[in-house]
Design a protein around this motif. Structure first.
Motif, PDB file in Angstrom:
ATOM      1  N   GLY A   1       7.170  19.584   1.985  1.00 45.77           N
ATOM      2  CA  GLY A   1       7.776  18.724   0.979  1.00 45.77           C
ATOM      3  C   GLY A   1       7.396  17.289   1.278  1.00 45.77           C
ATOM      4  N   ALA A   2       7.014  16.533   0.258  1.00 49.59           N
ATOM      5  CA  ALA A   2       6.536  15.166   0.490  1.00 49.59           C
ATOM      6  C   ALA A   2       7.047  14.233  -0.592  1.00 49.59           C
ATOM      7  N   ALA A   3       7.215  12.970  -0.205  1.00 48.09           N
ATOM      8  CA  ALA A   3       7.680  11.948  -1.144  1.00 48.09           C
ATOM      9  C   ALA A   3       6.912  10.661  -0.908  1.00 48.09           C
ATOM     10  N   SER A   4       6.557   9.990  -1.996  1.00 52.27           N
ATOM     11  CA  SER A   4       5.854   8.707  -1.916  1.00 52.27           C
ATOM     12  C   SER A   4       6.872   7.577  -1.790  1.00 52.27           C
ATOM     13  N   PHE A   5       6.593   6.660  -0.898  1.00 52.85           N
ATOM     14  CA  PHE A   5       7.464   5.505  -0.664  1.00 52.85           C
ATOM     15  C   PHE A   5       7.480   4.619  -1.901  1.00 52.85           C
ATOM     16  N   ASP A   6       8.693   4.262  -2.375  1.00 53.85           N
ATOM     17  CA  ASP A   6       8.784   3.449  -3.597  1.00 53.85           C
ATOM     18  C   ASP A   6       8.747   1.956  -3.322  1.00 53.85           C
ATOM     19  N   GLY A   7       8.632   1.567  -2.034  1.00 55.21           N
ATOM     20  CA  GLY A   7       8.513   0.165  -1.679  1.00 55.21           C
ATOM     21  C   GLY A   7       9.809  -0.501  -1.300  1.00 55.21           C
ATOM     22  N   SER A   8      10.933   0.188  -1.490  1.00 53.15           N
ATOM     23  CA  SER A   8      12.211  -0.455  -1.187  1.00 53.15           C
ATOM     24  C   SER A   8      13.166   0.438  -0.403  1.00 53.15           C
ATOM     25  N   GLU A   9      13.009   1.747  -0.470  1.00 46.04           N
ATOM     26  CA  GLU A   9      13.978   2.640   0.163  1.00 46.04           C
ATOM     27  C   GLU A   9      13.853   2.635   1.682  1.00 46.04           C
ATOM     28  N   THR A  10      14.893   3.081   2.341  1.00 47.74           N
ATOM     29  CA  THR A  10      14.905   3.163   3.803  1.00 47.74           C
ATOM     30  C   THR A  10      14.219   4.443   4.245  1.00 47.74           C
ATOM     31  N   LEU A  11      13.955   4.520   5.527  1.00 49.56           N
ATOM     32  CA  LEU A  11      13.354   5.737   6.072  1.00 49.56           C
ATOM     33  C   LEU A  11      14.270   6.937   5.850  1.00 49.56           C
TER      34      LEU A  11
ATOM     35  N   GLN B   1      16.410   7.399   3.417  1.00 43.94           N
ATOM     36  CA  GLN B   1      16.353   7.793   2.010  1.00 43.94           C
ATOM     37  C   GLN B   1      15.052   8.530   1.691  1.00 43.94           C
ATOM     38  N   LEU B   2      13.945   8.039   2.245  1.00 43.81           N
ATOM     39  CA  LEU B   2      12.656   8.682   2.012  1.00 43.81           C
ATOM     40  C   LEU B   2      12.636  10.077   2.619  1.00 43.81           C
ATOM     41  N   TYR B   3      13.205  10.203   3.814  1.00 45.31           N
ATOM     42  CA  TYR B   3      13.277  11.516   4.470  1.00 45.31           C
ATOM     43  C   TYR B   3      14.118  12.487   3.633  1.00 45.31           C
TER      44      TYR B   3
ATOM     45  N   VAL C   1       0.850  -1.191   0.000  1.00 52.50           N
ATOM     46  CA  VAL C   1       0.000   0.000   0.000  1.00 52.50           C
ATOM     47  C   VAL C   1       0.883   1.237   0.000  1.00 52.50           C
ATOM     48  N   GLY C   2       0.314   2.354  -0.421  1.00 57.59           N
ATOM     49  CA  GLY C   2       1.071   3.584  -0.512  1.00 57.59           C
ATOM     50  C   GLY C   2       1.372   4.191   0.852  1.00 57.59           C
ATOM     51  N   VAL C   3       2.569   4.729   0.990  1.00 62.08           N
ATOM     52  CA  VAL C   3       2.962   5.480   2.184  1.00 62.08           C
ATOM     53  C   VAL C   3       3.611   6.773   1.709  1.00 62.08           C
ATOM     54  N   VAL C   4       3.155   7.884   2.259  1.00 62.29           N
ATOM     55  CA  VAL C   4       3.726   9.187   1.900  1.00 62.29           C
ATOM     56  C   VAL C   4       4.360   9.801   3.134  1.00 62.29           C
ATOM     57  N   PHE C   5       5.598  10.267   2.971  1.00 62.00           N
ATOM     58  CA  PHE C   5       6.344  10.912   4.055  1.00 62.00           C
ATOM     59  C   PHE C   5       6.457  12.391   3.715  1.00 62.00           C
ATOM     60  N   ALA C   6       6.055  13.241   4.651  1.00 64.07           N
ATOM     61  CA  ALA C   6       6.073  14.685   4.410  1.00 64.07           C
ATOM     62  C   ALA C   6       6.844  15.392   5.509  1.00 64.07           C
ATOM     63  N   VAL C   7       7.554  16.460   5.104  1.00 67.30           N
ATOM     64  CA  VAL C   7       8.259  17.330   6.046  1.00 67.30           C
ATOM     65  C   VAL C   7       7.657  18.714   5.925  1.00 67.30           C
TER      66      VAL C   7
ATOM     67  N   LEU D   1       3.087  23.353  -1.297  1.00 66.14           N
ATOM     68  CA  LEU D   1       3.388  21.923  -1.194  1.00 66.14           C
ATOM     69  C   LEU D   1       4.082  21.465  -2.466  1.00 66.14           C
ATOM     70  N   THR D   2       5.170  20.695  -2.279  1.00 68.70           N
ATOM     71  CA  THR D   2       5.813  20.045  -3.412  1.00 68.70           C
ATOM     72  C   THR D   2       5.877  18.561  -3.091  1.00 68.70           C
ATOM     73  N   LEU D   3       5.344  17.741  -4.013  1.00 70.56           N
ATOM     74  CA  LEU D   3       5.220  16.300  -3.758  1.00 70.56           C
ATOM     75  C   LEU D   3       5.751  15.546  -4.957  1.00 70.56           C
ATOM     76  N   CYS D   4       6.528  14.511  -4.678  1.00 73.62           N
ATOM     77  CA  CYS D   4       7.011  13.660  -5.782  1.00 73.62           C
ATOM     78  C   CYS D   4       6.757  12.187  -5.463  1.00 73.62           C
TER      79      CYS D   4
END
Length: 394
Positions: free
Chosen positions: A359-369, A371-373, A261-267, A391-394
Protein backbone atom coordinates in the motif's frame (compact mmCIF):
# COMPACT_ATOMS: atom_id res chain seq x y z
CA UNK A 1 25.11 -19.76 18.25
CA UNK A 2 26.57 -16.45 19.46
CA UNK A 3 29.68 -16.90 17.30
CA UNK A 4 27.53 -17.54 14.24
CA UNK A 5 25.42 -14.44 14.96
CA UNK A 6 28.57 -12.34 15.41
CA UNK A 7 29.94 -13.60 12.11
CA UNK A 8 26.71 -12.61 10.33
CA UNK A 9 26.79 -9.15 11.87
CA UNK A 10 30.44 -8.69 10.87
CA UNK A 11 29.52 -9.66 7.31
CA UNK A 12 26.86 -6.93 7.14
CA UNK A 13 28.77 -4.36 9.19
CA UNK A 14 32.01 -3.03 7.64
CA UNK A 15 33.05 -1.59 11.00
CA UNK A 16 32.75 -4.92 12.79
CA UNK A 17 34.49 -6.60 9.87
CA UNK A 18 37.39 -4.13 10.08
CA UNK A 19 37.69 -4.61 13.83
CA UNK A 20 37.76 -8.38 13.38
CA UNK A 21 40.61 -8.04 10.85
CA UNK A 22 42.60 -5.81 13.24
CA UNK A 23 44.43 -2.63 12.28
CA UNK A 24 47.84 -2.79 13.92
CA UNK A 25 49.31 -0.92 10.94
CA UNK A 26 46.86 1.94 11.65
CA UNK A 27 45.13 1.56 8.31
CA UNK A 28 41.51 0.75 7.49
CA UNK A 29 39.94 -0.30 4.21
CA UNK A 30 40.03 2.71 1.83
CA UNK A 31 36.41 3.82 2.33
CA UNK A 32 36.59 3.46 6.12
CA UNK A 33 39.98 5.17 6.17
CA UNK A 34 38.55 8.24 4.46
CA UNK A 35 35.62 8.29 6.88
CA UNK A 36 37.93 7.96 9.89
CA UNK A 37 40.23 10.75 8.71
CA UNK A 38 37.32 13.14 8.20
CA UNK A 39 35.97 12.22 11.62
CA UNK A 40 39.38 12.55 13.30
CA UNK A 41 40.17 15.92 11.74
CA UNK A 42 36.74 17.31 12.59
CA UNK A 43 37.12 15.99 16.13
CA UNK A 44 40.57 17.59 16.52
CA UNK A 45 39.76 21.04 15.15
CA UNK A 46 39.33 22.49 18.65
CA UNK A 47 42.54 20.96 20.01
CA UNK A 48 44.36 22.15 16.89
CA UNK A 49 43.09 25.67 17.49
CA UNK A 50 44.30 25.60 21.10
CA UNK A 51 47.73 24.38 20.00
CA UNK A 52 47.96 27.01 17.26
CA UNK A 53 46.98 29.89 19.56
CA UNK A 54 49.63 28.70 22.02
CA UNK A 55 52.20 28.41 19.23
CA UNK A 56 51.35 31.90 18.02
CA UNK A 57 51.97 33.39 21.46
CA UNK A 58 55.27 31.53 21.86
CA UNK A 59 56.38 32.54 18.37
CA UNK A 60 55.70 36.21 19.05
CA UNK A 61 57.78 35.89 22.23
CA UNK A 62 60.63 34.32 20.22
CA UNK A 63 60.52 37.17 17.70
CA UNK A 64 60.74 39.68 20.57
CA UNK A 65 63.73 37.80 22.00
CA UNK A 66 65.44 37.79 18.61
CA UNK A 67 65.06 41.54 18.33
CA UNK A 68 66.68 42.08 21.74
CA UNK A 69 69.36 39.39 21.77
CA UNK A 70 70.55 39.67 18.18
CA UNK A 71 70.23 43.44 17.85
CA UNK A 72 68.54 42.52 14.59
CA UNK A 73 68.41 45.93 12.95
CA UNK A 74 72.17 46.47 13.30
CA UNK A 75 72.91 42.94 12.04
CA UNK A 76 70.62 43.42 9.06
CA UNK A 77 72.18 46.75 8.19
CA UNK A 78 75.60 45.09 8.36
CA UNK A 79 74.47 42.66 5.66
CA UNK A 80 74.60 39.44 7.70
CA UNK A 81 72.89 36.91 5.42
CA UNK A 82 72.24 34.37 8.16
CA UNK A 83 70.23 36.93 10.15
CA UNK A 84 68.30 37.90 7.03
CA UNK A 85 67.49 34.24 6.39
CA UNK A 86 66.53 33.70 10.04
CA UNK A 87 64.15 36.64 10.01
CA UNK A 88 62.63 35.43 6.72
CA UNK A 89 62.02 32.03 8.35
CA UNK A 90 60.52 33.66 11.42
CA UNK A 91 58.12 35.79 9.36
CA UNK A 92 57.18 32.89 7.04
CA UNK A 93 56.40 30.65 9.99
CA UNK A 94 54.38 33.40 11.65
CA UNK A 95 52.36 33.85 8.44
CA UNK A 96 51.72 30.10 8.23
CA UNK A 97 50.53 29.98 11.85
CA UNK A 98 48.17 32.90 11.26
CA UNK A 99 46.86 31.28 8.05
CA UNK A 100 46.11 28.03 9.88
CA UNK A 101 44.38 29.89 12.72
CA UNK A 102 42.28 31.82 10.22
CA UNK A 103 41.34 28.62 8.40
CA UNK A 104 40.17 27.05 11.66
CA UNK A 105 38.26 30.12 12.87
CA UNK A 106 36.61 30.76 9.50
CA UNK A 107 35.93 27.04 8.91
CA UNK A 108 37.94 27.16 5.70
CA UNK A 109 39.63 24.04 4.33
CA UNK A 110 37.50 21.80 6.57
CA UNK A 111 38.97 18.64 5.07
CA UNK A 112 42.50 19.82 4.39
CA UNK A 113 43.63 21.92 7.35
CA UNK A 114 45.99 19.08 8.30
CA UNK A 115 48.19 20.08 5.35
CA UNK A 116 48.61 23.54 6.87
CA UNK A 117 49.34 21.88 10.21
CA UNK A 118 52.12 19.86 8.57
CA UNK A 119 53.56 23.01 6.98
CA UNK A 120 53.47 24.95 10.26
CA UNK A 121 55.18 22.19 12.25
CA UNK A 122 57.85 21.74 9.58
CA UNK A 123 58.56 25.49 9.46
CA UNK A 124 58.74 25.71 13.26
CA UNK A 125 61.25 22.87 13.40
CA UNK A 126 63.36 24.24 10.55
CA UNK A 127 63.40 27.81 11.86
CA UNK A 128 64.21 26.79 15.43
CA UNK A 129 67.10 24.57 14.30
CA UNK A 130 68.64 27.26 12.10
CA UNK A 131 68.34 30.04 14.70
CA UNK A 132 69.68 27.82 17.50
CA UNK A 133 72.84 27.16 15.46
CA UNK A 134 73.15 30.85 14.66
CA UNK A 135 73.01 31.66 18.38
CA UNK A 136 75.68 29.06 19.13
CA UNK A 137 78.06 30.58 16.60
CA UNK A 138 77.58 33.95 18.28
CA UNK A 139 77.94 32.45 21.76
CA UNK A 140 74.50 33.72 22.67
CA UNK A 141 72.22 31.94 25.19
CA UNK A 142 69.99 29.35 23.50
CA UNK A 143 67.99 26.33 24.59
CA UNK A 144 68.57 23.03 22.81
CA UNK A 145 65.64 21.64 24.76
CA UNK A 146 63.39 23.71 22.52
CA UNK A 147 63.97 21.20 19.71
CA UNK A 148 62.96 18.36 22.01
CA UNK A 149 59.75 20.22 22.85
CA UNK A 150 59.05 20.74 19.14
CA UNK A 151 59.49 17.01 18.47
CA UNK A 152 56.95 16.25 21.21
CA UNK A 153 54.58 18.94 19.87
CA UNK A 154 54.54 17.29 16.44
CA UNK A 155 52.61 14.37 17.96
CA UNK A 156 49.93 16.56 19.57
CA UNK A 157 46.33 16.11 18.27
CA UNK A 158 46.40 18.62 15.42
CA UNK A 159 44.63 16.62 12.71
CA UNK A 160 47.61 14.48 11.68
CA UNK A 161 47.84 10.72 11.49
CA UNK A 162 50.57 8.83 13.30
CA UNK A 163 52.56 8.35 10.10
CA UNK A 164 52.30 12.02 9.14
CA UNK A 165 53.50 13.09 12.59
CA UNK A 166 56.31 10.52 12.53
CA UNK A 167 57.44 11.73 9.11
CA UNK A 168 57.57 15.36 10.24
CA UNK A 169 59.36 14.48 13.50
CA UNK A 170 62.01 12.46 11.65
CA UNK A 171 62.42 15.25 9.11
CA UNK A 172 62.99 17.80 11.89
CA UNK A 173 65.48 15.50 13.66
CA UNK A 174 67.41 14.80 10.46
CA UNK A 175 67.34 18.46 9.37
CA UNK A 176 68.57 19.62 12.78
CA UNK A 177 71.42 17.10 12.61
CA UNK A 178 72.43 18.10 9.07
CA UNK A 179 72.20 21.84 9.73
CA UNK A 180 74.47 21.45 12.74
CA UNK A 181 77.03 19.50 10.72
CA UNK A 182 76.98 22.21 8.03
CA UNK A 183 76.81 25.35 10.18
CA UNK A 184 78.68 24.62 13.43
CA UNK A 185 82.41 24.56 14.11
CA UNK A 186 84.34 21.79 15.85
CA UNK A 187 83.95 23.43 19.27
CA UNK A 188 80.20 22.85 19.22
CA UNK A 189 80.25 19.49 17.43
CA UNK A 190 80.25 17.20 20.49
CA UNK A 191 77.35 19.10 22.02
CA UNK A 192 75.53 18.89 18.71
CA UNK A 193 76.06 15.13 18.53
CA UNK A 194 74.49 14.70 21.96
CA UNK A 195 71.54 16.84 20.93
CA UNK A 196 71.02 14.77 17.77
CA UNK A 197 70.95 11.53 19.78
CA UNK A 198 68.42 13.06 22.17
CA UNK A 199 66.25 14.21 19.28
CA UNK A 200 66.00 10.74 17.74
CA UNK A 201 65.33 9.27 21.16
CA UNK A 202 62.55 11.85 21.64
CA UNK A 203 61.10 10.84 18.27
CA UNK A 204 61.03 7.20 19.37
CA UNK A 205 59.41 7.86 22.77
CA UNK A 206 56.85 10.30 21.36
CA UNK A 207 56.03 7.94 18.50
CA UNK A 208 55.25 5.08 20.88
CA UNK A 209 52.77 7.24 22.76
CA UNK A 210 51.24 8.57 19.53
CA UNK A 211 50.87 5.06 18.09
CA UNK A 212 49.02 3.83 21.18
CA UNK A 213 46.79 6.92 21.18
CA UNK A 214 45.80 6.55 17.53
CA UNK A 215 45.23 2.81 17.89
CA UNK A 216 42.84 3.50 20.78
CA UNK A 217 41.22 6.31 18.80
CA UNK A 218 40.62 4.04 15.80
CA UNK A 219 39.25 1.30 18.02
CA UNK A 220 36.87 3.76 19.68
CA UNK A 221 35.77 5.02 16.25
CA UNK A 222 34.89 1.48 15.13
CA UNK A 223 33.13 0.64 18.39
CA UNK A 224 30.98 3.76 18.20
CA UNK A 225 30.01 3.02 14.61
CA UNK A 226 29.22 -0.60 15.49
CA UNK A 227 27.03 0.47 18.41
CA UNK A 228 25.30 3.06 16.22
CA UNK A 229 24.62 0.45 13.53
CA UNK A 230 23.26 -1.96 16.12
CA UNK A 231 20.99 0.76 17.49
CA UNK A 232 19.74 1.86 14.06
CA UNK A 233 19.56 -1.42 12.11
CA UNK A 234 17.39 -4.48 12.33
CA UNK A 235 19.44 -7.35 13.73
CA UNK A 236 17.63 -10.00 11.71
CA UNK A 237 17.59 -8.48 8.21
CA UNK A 238 20.44 -5.96 8.34
CA UNK A 239 18.29 -3.11 6.96
CA UNK A 240 17.27 -0.05 8.99
CA UNK A 241 15.01 -0.56 11.96
CA UNK A 242 11.85 1.42 12.70
CA UNK A 243 13.61 4.22 14.60
CA UNK A 244 16.21 4.79 11.90
CA UNK A 245 13.61 4.58 9.13
CA UNK A 246 11.28 7.08 10.80
CA UNK A 247 14.14 9.55 11.27
CA UNK A 248 15.06 9.26 7.59
CA UNK A 249 11.42 9.45 6.45
CA UNK A 250 10.83 12.62 8.50
CA UNK A 251 13.88 14.25 6.90
CA UNK A 252 12.70 13.15 3.44
CA UNK A 253 9.31 14.82 4.00
CA UNK A 254 10.92 18.06 5.18
CA UNK A 255 13.28 18.03 2.20
CA UNK A 256 10.46 17.20 -0.19
CA UNK A 257 8.30 20.03 1.19
CA UNK A 258 11.17 22.49 0.84
CA UNK A 259 12.24 21.36 -2.64
CA UNK A 260 8.67 20.72 -3.81
CA UNK A 261 9.43 17.24 -5.08
CA UNK A 262 7.33 14.11 -4.85
CA UNK A 263 7.72 11.69 -1.95
CA UNK A 264 5.93 8.34 -1.85
CA UNK A 265 5.55 6.32 1.35
CA UNK A 266 4.82 2.61 0.97
CA UNK A 267 4.01 -0.17 3.43
CA UNK A 268 4.75 -3.75 2.39
CA UNK A 269 3.53 -6.92 4.10
CA UNK A 270 4.47 -10.54 3.37
CA UNK A 271 1.32 -12.45 2.54
CA UNK A 272 0.24 -15.18 5.00
CA UNK A 273 3.52 -15.04 6.87
CA UNK A 274 2.08 -16.61 10.03
CA UNK A 275 1.08 -19.64 7.97
CA UNK A 276 4.61 -19.72 6.52
CA UNK A 277 6.09 -19.87 10.03
CA UNK A 278 3.62 -22.53 11.09
CA UNK A 279 4.43 -24.65 8.05
CA UNK A 280 8.22 -24.23 7.74
CA UNK A 281 9.30 -23.12 11.22
CA UNK A 282 10.52 -19.83 12.63
CA UNK A 283 14.12 -20.35 11.50
CA UNK A 284 12.96 -20.66 7.89
CA UNK A 285 10.75 -17.62 8.49
CA UNK A 286 13.75 -15.60 9.66
CA UNK A 287 15.69 -16.62 6.57
CA UNK A 288 12.76 -15.65 4.35
CA UNK A 289 12.55 -12.23 6.02
CA UNK A 290 16.26 -11.65 5.37
CA UNK A 291 15.95 -12.60 1.70
CA UNK A 292 12.87 -10.43 1.18
CA UNK A 293 14.60 -7.47 2.85
CA UNK A 294 17.64 -7.89 0.59
CA UNK A 295 15.41 -8.11 -2.50
CA UNK A 296 13.60 -4.89 -1.58
CA UNK A 297 16.86 -3.06 -0.83
CA UNK A 298 18.33 -4.16 -4.18
CA UNK A 299 15.58 -2.23 -5.99
CA UNK A 300 16.32 1.05 -4.19
CA UNK A 301 19.42 2.62 -5.69
CA UNK A 302 18.81 6.36 -5.33
CA UNK A 303 20.48 8.12 -2.38
CA UNK A 304 17.31 9.24 -0.56
CA UNK A 305 15.31 6.03 -1.14
CA UNK A 306 15.14 3.77 1.89
CA UNK A 307 13.60 0.60 3.25
CA UNK A 308 13.13 -0.29 6.90
CA UNK A 309 11.61 -3.16 8.86
CA UNK A 310 8.88 -1.65 11.02
CA UNK A 311 7.18 -4.77 12.31
CA UNK A 312 7.32 -8.56 12.25
CA UNK A 313 6.80 -9.13 8.51
CA UNK A 314 6.07 -5.50 7.66
CA UNK A 315 8.43 -3.19 5.79
CA UNK A 316 8.19 0.49 4.87
CA UNK A 317 9.70 2.24 1.87
CA UNK A 318 10.38 5.90 1.12
CA UNK A 319 10.76 6.91 -2.52
CA UNK A 320 12.13 10.44 -2.78
CA UNK A 321 11.68 12.55 -5.91
CA UNK A 322 9.20 10.10 -7.44
CA UNK A 323 5.80 10.91 -8.88
CA UNK A 324 2.91 8.44 -8.85
CA UNK A 325 3.85 6.65 -12.06
CA UNK A 326 7.53 6.37 -11.17
CA UNK A 327 6.59 5.04 -7.75
CA UNK A 328 4.25 2.48 -9.29
CA UNK A 329 7.00 1.18 -11.55
CA UNK A 330 9.51 0.98 -8.73
CA UNK A 331 7.11 -0.74 -6.35
CA UNK A 332 6.09 -3.18 -9.06
CA UNK A 333 9.77 -4.01 -9.47
CA UNK A 334 9.99 -4.60 -5.70
CA UNK A 335 7.08 -7.06 -5.86
CA UNK A 336 8.69 -8.85 -8.84
CA UNK A 337 12.04 -9.03 -7.04
CA UNK A 338 10.35 -10.78 -4.10
CA UNK A 339 8.47 -13.13 -6.43
CA UNK A 340 11.70 -13.92 -8.29
CA UNK A 341 13.15 -15.28 -5.05
CA UNK A 342 10.75 -18.21 -5.60
CA UNK A 343 10.58 -19.03 -1.90
CA UNK A 344 8.07 -21.93 -1.67
CA UNK A 345 4.93 -21.16 0.35
CA UNK A 346 2.58 -24.11 0.07
CA UNK A 347 0.44 -22.82 2.95
CA UNK A 348 -0.40 -19.58 1.12
CA UNK A 349 -3.93 -19.00 -0.14
CA UNK A 350 -2.57 -16.46 -2.64
CA UNK A 351 0.45 -17.90 -4.48
CA UNK A 352 2.74 -20.92 -4.53
CA UNK A 353 5.70 -18.77 -3.48
CA UNK A 354 6.19 -15.95 -1.00
CA UNK A 355 4.44 -12.81 -2.23
CA UNK A 356 3.85 -9.31 -0.88
CA UNK A 357 1.00 -6.85 -0.64
CA UNK A 358 1.85 -3.16 -0.94
CA UNK A 359 0.00 0.00 0.00
CA UNK A 360 1.43 3.39 -0.95
CA UNK A 361 0.51 7.05 -0.64
CA UNK A 362 1.96 10.17 -2.26
CA UNK A 363 2.97 12.99 0.08
CA UNK A 364 0.61 15.96 -0.33
CA UNK A 365 3.23 18.46 0.87
CA UNK A 366 1.68 19.28 4.22
CA UNK A 367 0.75 16.11 6.13
CA UNK A 368 2.83 14.60 8.92
CA UNK A 369 4.66 11.32 8.71
CA UNK A 370 2.01 9.72 10.93
CA UNK A 371 -0.78 10.91 8.63
CA UNK A 372 1.07 9.69 5.53
CA UNK A 373 1.72 6.32 7.17
CA UNK A 374 -1.96 6.01 8.06
CA UNK A 375 -2.99 6.59 4.42
CA UNK A 376 -0.42 4.07 3.14
CA UNK A 377 -1.63 1.55 5.72
CA UNK A 378 -5.21 1.99 4.47
CA UNK A 379 -3.96 1.26 0.95
CA UNK A 380 -2.21 -1.87 2.26
CA UNK A 381 -5.49 -2.97 3.82
CA UNK A 382 -7.16 -2.42 0.44
CA UNK A 383 -4.54 -4.60 -1.28
CA UNK A 384 -5.20 -7.38 1.22
CA UNK A 385 -8.97 -7.00 0.97
CA UNK A 386 -8.91 -7.32 -2.82
CA UNK A 387 -6.86 -10.53 -2.92
CA UNK A 388 -3.28 -9.72 -1.75
CA UNK A 389 -0.14 -9.95 -3.91
CA UNK A 390 -0.85 -6.54 -5.39
CA UNK A 391 -0.12 -2.82 -5.12
CA UNK A 392 -2.62 -0.12 -4.24
CA UNK A 393 -1.40 3.48 -4.56
CA UNK A 394 -3.16 6.77 -4.01
Amino acid sequence: MFAAETAVQAHHDPYAEQRARDFRRLRFAPKLEREFLLHMRADQRTSTMVCIVTALGIWLAFIALDLTRLNTLRELSAGHRDVEFAMALRVSTFAAIVALLYALLAHRLPRAYHRLSMLVLTLIGMTSAFIANMYKLRDLPQADLAQLVIIAAVFLPVGLTFYQSLGIALFIAVLTTVLGLVMLDEIHMLEHFRLSVLLFFAVFVSAVGAYLREYAQRDQFLLRRILHNHAMSDALTGIDNRRSFEQHAAIALLQGRRDRVGVVFAVLDIDHFKKYNDRYGHQAGDQALGRVAAAIASCLRRPMDMVGRIGGEEFAIVLYGADTEQARRMLDSVARAVADLAIPHEASDTADCVSVSIGAASFDGSETLEQLYRRADLMLYESKRTGRNRLTLC
